[in-house]
Scaffold this motif. Structure first.
Motif, PDB file in Angstrom:
ATOM      1  N   TYR A  83      24.152  24.592   3.282  1.00  0.00           N
ATOM      2  CA  TYR A  83      25.342  24.822   4.090  1.00  0.00           C
ATOM      3  C   TYR A  83      26.480  25.242   3.171  1.00  0.00           C
ATOM      4  O   TYR A  83      26.799  24.536   2.216  1.00  0.00           O
ATOM      5  N   LEU A  84      27.069  26.384   3.450  1.00  0.00           N
ATOM      6  CA  LEU A  84      28.227  26.875   2.710  1.00  0.00           C
ATOM      7  C   LEU A  84      29.454  26.609   3.580  1.00  0.00           C
ATOM      8  O   LEU A  84      29.689  27.303   4.570  1.00  0.00           O
ATOM      9  N   VAL A  85      30.193  25.580   3.222  1.00  0.00           N
ATOM     10  CA  VAL A  85      31.348  25.153   4.006  1.00  0.00           C
ATOM     11  C   VAL A  85      32.550  25.996   3.598  1.00  0.00           C
ATOM     12  O   VAL A  85      33.011  25.919   2.462  1.00  0.00           O
ATOM     13  N   ASP A  86      33.045  26.793   4.521  1.00  0.00           N
ATOM     14  CA  ASP A  86      34.166  27.694   4.277  1.00  0.00           C
ATOM     15  C   ASP A  86      35.475  26.928   4.463  1.00  0.00           C
ATOM     16  O   ASP A  86      35.964  26.768   5.581  1.00  0.00           O
ATOM     17  N   ALA A  87      36.021  26.435   3.352  1.00  0.00           N
ATOM     18  CA  ALA A  87      37.246  25.626   3.405  1.00  0.00           C
ATOM     19  C   ALA A  87      38.464  26.460   3.755  1.00  0.00           C
ATOM     20  O   ALA A  87      39.457  25.918   4.227  1.00  0.00           O
ATOM     21  N   ILE A  88      38.399  27.764   3.556  1.00  0.00           N
ATOM     22  CA  ILE A  88      39.525  28.638   3.897  1.00  0.00           C
ATOM     23  C   ILE A  88      39.571  28.838   5.409  1.00  0.00           C
ATOM     24  O   ILE A  88      40.558  28.525   6.062  1.00  0.00           O
ATOM     25  N   GLN A  89      38.476  29.318   5.974  1.00  0.00           N
ATOM     26  CA  GLN A  89      38.456  29.576   7.414  1.00  0.00           C
ATOM     27  C   GLN A  89      38.445  28.275   8.219  1.00  0.00           C
ATOM     28  O   GLN A  89      39.126  28.156   9.221  1.00  0.00           O
ATOM     29  N   GLY A  90      37.669  27.288   7.778  1.00  0.00           N
ATOM     30  CA  GLY A  90      37.591  26.012   8.504  1.00  0.00           C
ATOM     31  C   GLY A  90      38.822  25.152   8.316  1.00  0.00           C
ATOM     32  O   GLY A  90      39.146  24.326   9.168  1.00  0.00           O
ATOM     33  N   GLY A  91      39.477  25.317   7.177  1.00  0.00           N
ATOM     34  CA  GLY A  91      40.741  24.643   6.906  1.00  0.00           C
ATOM     35  C   GLY A  91      40.678  23.131   6.853  1.00  0.00           C
ATOM     36  O   GLY A  91      39.637  22.519   6.674  1.00  0.00           O
ATOM     37  N   GLU A  92      41.848  22.557   7.026  1.00  0.00           N
ATOM     38  CA  GLU A  92      42.040  21.104   6.932  1.00  0.00           C
ATOM     39  C   GLU A  92      41.143  20.342   7.910  1.00  0.00           C
ATOM     40  O   GLU A  92      40.592  19.298   7.578  1.00  0.00           O
ATOM     41  N   MET A  93      40.970  20.871   9.114  1.00  0.00           N
ATOM     42  CA  MET A  93      40.170  20.185  10.127  1.00  0.00           C
ATOM     43  C   MET A  93      38.709  20.044   9.678  1.00  0.00           C
ATOM     44  O   MET A  93      38.112  18.973   9.813  1.00  0.00           O
TER      45      MET A  93
END
Length: 168
Positions: A83-93
């Protein structure tokens, strides 16, 4: 054009809104999911429990990854998928949804050189990593136990560690 046995392709996603990349190699293909919403992550990760303890591979990527840099991608490797968690697009939530797992003692996170990853997670998202196995530290401890002198700045890259026949 003939395809290489190591070529990466993007098949149709399993769910709407879920991106998938499959790596073709001599091994069974392991799906790679690009995550922008917490619901795309496995429930055993999002809801850690003593009944379902996990061991995952873990790494972060970013721009000047540290307290002042920007964490962009968090990589989570499970036995059956990546799983590549996109911290930019997914953001704080999205990162907030990952916090219980990253701080859980029921999920072992295996990483190489987690100093900057840990710093970025803490200062950018308030996440305090727990239950981490750092392969760089493990290497240094094994070297020390075997009587090899250790320099303060002793560092081995992950590739160097894998290339060492004693460990891989």
């Amino acid at each position: 054009m003939a395809s290489s046995p190591h070529q990466t392709h993007i098949p149709l996603p399993p769910d709407p809104g879920e991106n998938t990349i499959t790596h073709e190699a001599n091994l069974s293909p392991v799906p790679i999911y690009i995550v922008t919403h917490a619901g795309q992550l496995p429930s055993e990760f999002l809801e850690p429990s003593p009944e379902r303890q996990l061991v995952i591979g873990f790494d972060c990527e970013g721009v000047d990854l540290c307290r002042n840099g920007t964490l962009c991608i968090m990589q989570l490797a499970f036995s059956d998928a990546i799983y590549l968690v996109d911290a930019i697009q997914g953001g704080e939530m999205l990162m907030k949804a990952c916090k219980p797992a990253l701080e859980s003692s029921y999920i072992t996170k295996v990483i190489h050189d987690c100093k900057r990853d840990s710093e970025a997670l803490y200062f950018q998202f308030g996440i305090k990593l727990h239950n981490v196995v750092d392969t760089q530290i493990a290497y240094s401890l094994i070297e020390e136990q075997e009587g090899r002198t250790r320099v303060l700045a002793d560092y081995i890259s992950f590739v160097g560690l894998l290339a060492d026949p004693r460990y891989c």
